[in-house]
Scaffold this motif. Sequence first.
Motif, PDB file in Angstrom:
ATOM      1  N   GLN A   1      43.312  32.531  49.909  1.00 39.61           N
ATOM      2  CA  GLN A   1      44.489  33.360  49.704  1.00 39.61           C
ATOM      3  C   GLN A   1      44.159  34.606  48.887  1.00 39.61           C
ATOM      4  N   VAL A   2      44.954  35.651  49.120  1.00 40.96           N
ATOM      5  CA  VAL A   2      44.929  36.871  48.318  1.00 40.96           C
ATOM      6  C   VAL A   2      46.313  37.021  47.695  1.00 40.96           C
ATOM      7  N   PHE A   3      46.348  37.386  46.399  1.00 37.81           N
ATOM      8  CA  PHE A   3      47.606  37.494  45.669  1.00 37.81           C
ATOM      9  C   PHE A   3      47.813  38.928  45.191  1.00 37.81           C
ATOM     10  N   LEU A   4      49.023  39.443  45.357  1.00 37.58           N
ATOM     11  CA  LEU A   4      49.433  40.695  44.738  1.00 37.58           C
ATOM     12  C   LEU A   4      50.428  40.353  43.641  1.00 37.58           C
ATOM     13  N   VAL A   5      50.092  40.671  42.400  1.00 39.34           N
ATOM     14  CA  VAL A   5      50.974  40.353  41.277  1.00 39.34           C
ATOM     15  C   VAL A   5      52.164  41.307  41.288  1.00 39.34           C
ATOM     16  N   LEU A   6      53.360  40.752  41.357  1.00 39.39           N
ATOM     17  CA  LEU A   6      54.597  41.549  41.284  1.00 39.39           C
ATOM     18  C   LEU A   6      55.113  41.624  39.857  1.00 39.39           C
ATOM     19  N   SER A   7      55.018  40.527  39.133  1.00 41.05           N
ATOM     20  CA  SER A   7      55.431  40.474  37.736  1.00 41.05           C
ATOM     21  C   SER A   7      54.636  39.377  37.050  1.00 41.05           C
ATOM     22  N   GLY A   8      54.591  39.447  35.714  1.00 40.67           N
ATOM     23  CA  GLY A   8      53.799  38.470  34.975  1.00 40.67           C
ATOM     24  C   GLY A   8      52.355  38.912  34.826  1.00 40.67           C
ATOM     25  N   ALA A   9      51.490  37.965  34.485  1.00 39.93           N
ATOM     26  CA  ALA A   9      50.077  38.276  34.253  1.00 39.93           C
ATOM     27  C   ALA A   9      49.201  37.099  34.647  1.00 39.93           C
ATOM     28  N   VAL A  10      48.002  37.433  35.125  1.00 44.99           N
ATOM     29  CA  VAL A  10      47.027  36.428  35.568  1.00 44.99           C
ATOM     30  C   VAL A  10      45.708  36.697  34.853  1.00 44.99           C
ATOM     31  N   ARG A  11      45.139  35.668  34.239  1.00 40.59           N
ATOM     32  CA  ARG A  11      43.836  35.806  33.576  1.00 40.59           C
ATOM     33  C   ARG A  11      42.744  35.287  34.510  1.00 40.59           C
ATOM     34  N   VAL A  12      41.680  36.078  34.674  1.00 43.31           N
ATOM     35  CA  VAL A  12      40.562  35.723  35.546  1.00 43.31           C
ATOM     36  C   VAL A  12      39.350  35.448  34.669  1.00 43.31           C
ATOM     37  N   THR A  13      38.737  34.274  34.836  1.00 47.05           N
ATOM     38  CA  THR A  13      37.660  33.842  33.958  1.00 47.05           C
ATOM     39  C   THR A  13      36.485  33.285  34.751  1.00 47.05           C
ATOM     40  N   GLN A  14      35.359  33.186  34.078  1.00 45.11           N
ATOM     41  CA  GLN A  14      34.203  32.466  34.584  1.00 45.11           C
ATOM     42  C   GLN A  14      33.712  31.515  33.502  1.00 45.11           C
ATOM     43  N   THR A  15      33.013  30.456  33.932  1.00 40.60           N
ATOM     44  CA  THR A  15      32.478  29.480  32.999  1.00 40.60           C
ATOM     45  C   THR A  15      30.966  29.457  33.108  1.00 40.60           C
ATOM     46  N   GLY A  16      30.293  29.477  31.956  1.00 40.37           N
ATOM     47  CA  GLY A  16      28.837  29.460  31.928  1.00 40.37           C
ATOM     48  C   GLY A  16      28.278  28.074  32.180  1.00 40.37           C
ATOM     49  N   PHE A  17      26.960  27.991  32.310  1.00 34.66           N
ATOM     50  CA  PHE A  17      26.304  26.720  32.580  1.00 34.66           C
ATOM     51  C   PHE A  17      26.543  25.699  31.468  1.00 34.66           C
TER      52      PHE A  17
ATOM     53  N   LEU B   1      37.127  37.723  32.298  1.00 35.16           N
ATOM     54  CA  LEU B   1      36.676  38.876  33.076  1.00 35.16           C
ATOM     55  C   LEU B   1      37.707  39.996  33.057  1.00 35.16           C
ATOM     56  N   ARG B   2      38.959  39.655  33.232  1.00 31.01           N
ATOM     57  CA  ARG B   2      40.013  40.669  33.225  1.00 31.01           C
ATOM     58  C   ARG B   2      41.367  39.972  33.185  1.00 31.01           C
ATOM     59  N   ILE B   3      42.378  40.757  32.854  1.00 29.69           N
ATOM     60  CA  ILE B   3      43.762  40.300  32.911  1.00 29.69           C
ATOM     61  C   ILE B   3      44.463  41.149  33.959  1.00 29.69           C
ATOM     62  N   CYS B   4      45.102  40.513  34.914  1.00 27.69           N
ATOM     63  CA  CYS B   4      45.754  41.206  36.029  1.00 27.69           C
ATOM     64  C   CYS B   4      47.256  41.235  35.803  1.00 27.69           C
ATOM     65  N   GLY B   5      47.853  42.405  36.002  1.00 28.20           N
ATOM     66  CA  GLY B   5      49.286  42.569  35.848  1.00 28.20           C
ATOM     67  C   GLY B   5      49.921  43.106  37.106  1.00 28.20           C
ATOM     68  N   PRO B   6      51.166  43.586  37.035  1.00 34.12           N
ATOM     69  CA  PRO B   6      51.887  44.071  38.217  1.00 34.12           C
ATOM     70  C   PRO B   6      51.097  45.109  39.004  1.00 34.12           C
ATOM     71  N   GLY B   7      50.980  44.874  40.313  1.00 36.46           N
ATOM     72  CA  GLY B   7      50.256  45.775  41.193  1.00 36.46           C
ATOM     73  C   GLY B   7      48.807  45.404  41.425  1.00 36.46           C
ATOM     74  N   ASP B   8      48.292  44.429  40.673  1.00 34.71           N
ATOM     75  CA  ASP B   8      46.891  44.034  40.813  1.00 34.71           C
ATOM     76  C   ASP B   8      46.711  43.004  41.921  1.00 34.71           C
ATOM     77  N   LEU B   9      45.569  43.100  42.602  1.00 31.05           N
ATOM     78  CA  LEU B   9      45.161  42.095  43.578  1.00 31.05           C
ATOM     79  C   LEU B   9      44.309  41.040  42.891  1.00 31.05           C
ATOM     80  N   VAL B  10      44.543  39.792  43.248  1.00 35.86           N
ATOM     81  CA  VAL B  10      43.758  38.676  42.722  1.00 35.86           C
ATOM     82  C   VAL B  10      43.233  37.874  43.906  1.00 35.86           C
ATOM     83  N   GLY B  11      41.931  37.616  43.914  1.00 33.31           N
ATOM     84  CA  GLY B  11      41.335  36.857  45.014  1.00 33.31           C
ATOM     85  C   GLY B  11      40.483  37.756  45.890  1.00 33.31           C
ATOM     86  N   THR B  12      39.811  37.144  46.864  1.00 32.18           N
ATOM     87  CA  THR B  12      38.970  37.881  47.799  1.00 32.18           C
ATOM     88  C   THR B  12      39.421  37.605  49.222  1.00 32.18           C
TER      89      THR B  12
END
Length: 245
Positions: free
Chosen positions: A67-83, A90-101
Amino acid sequence: MFGERDISLAPEGIVKPHMNAKIASVQRFALFGGLSPADCAAIISAGREKRLCRRQSLFSVGDRVEQVFLVLSGAVRVTQTGFRGGEVMLRICGPGDLVGTFCLLPDEKHESAAQIAQAGTTVVWNSVNFAKLLDAIPRLRHNTFRILEERLREMEQRFRELSTDDVPSRLSSELIRLSKHFRSGVNENGEIHLSQTDLAQLTGTTVPTVSRLLGRWEKLGIVSVRREAVRVHDLDELAHLSNGE
């Protein structure tokens, strides 16, 4: 805002009247810049609205890209985990941001995780269908590439700051970026829904250092701080701090 059912078009590509408000609500976002109302309606109709609860997971590392997400409202945190299990923001996504590939390869998997930092809504597309929209609507493809370029530019800027700037400058620069972004959304008050741990990860420092700086800046009236949220009141003063003045 959007219903679960597909949004239809009138004959000859004329958008039905009930679509106008829905189209206007997304045309403020970079993804829809320069698109005709008919193209906007076609893109929206390929997705559906999804309401998001705080701490809800959108996807985890290793999940199949679906899935691909377009944030309309609210916020999404994108993270990675090390070994060793350590997490990095990595970043915080807000209104208008795309999340996913966009699932350009068979069995492609996510290399990051996405979790809701502030409750809100998104438009969700199937990744394969979104890739087809990119092929069918050149302007949408252009806008998407511009968004990805801007994301890369921001990552490069943050890397430069980590390498060359002191901690107050890094933190103030990050707060300026986030505050401007979250002030741009309709019905958004500019409050940044991140914990001090998140801000420490974004700026390459420690939680006590972030807490000390925010406490100092709050006394000066530059920011206000509450649990897992910061609001900037004086962008000009933060800019002075960012420039090391």
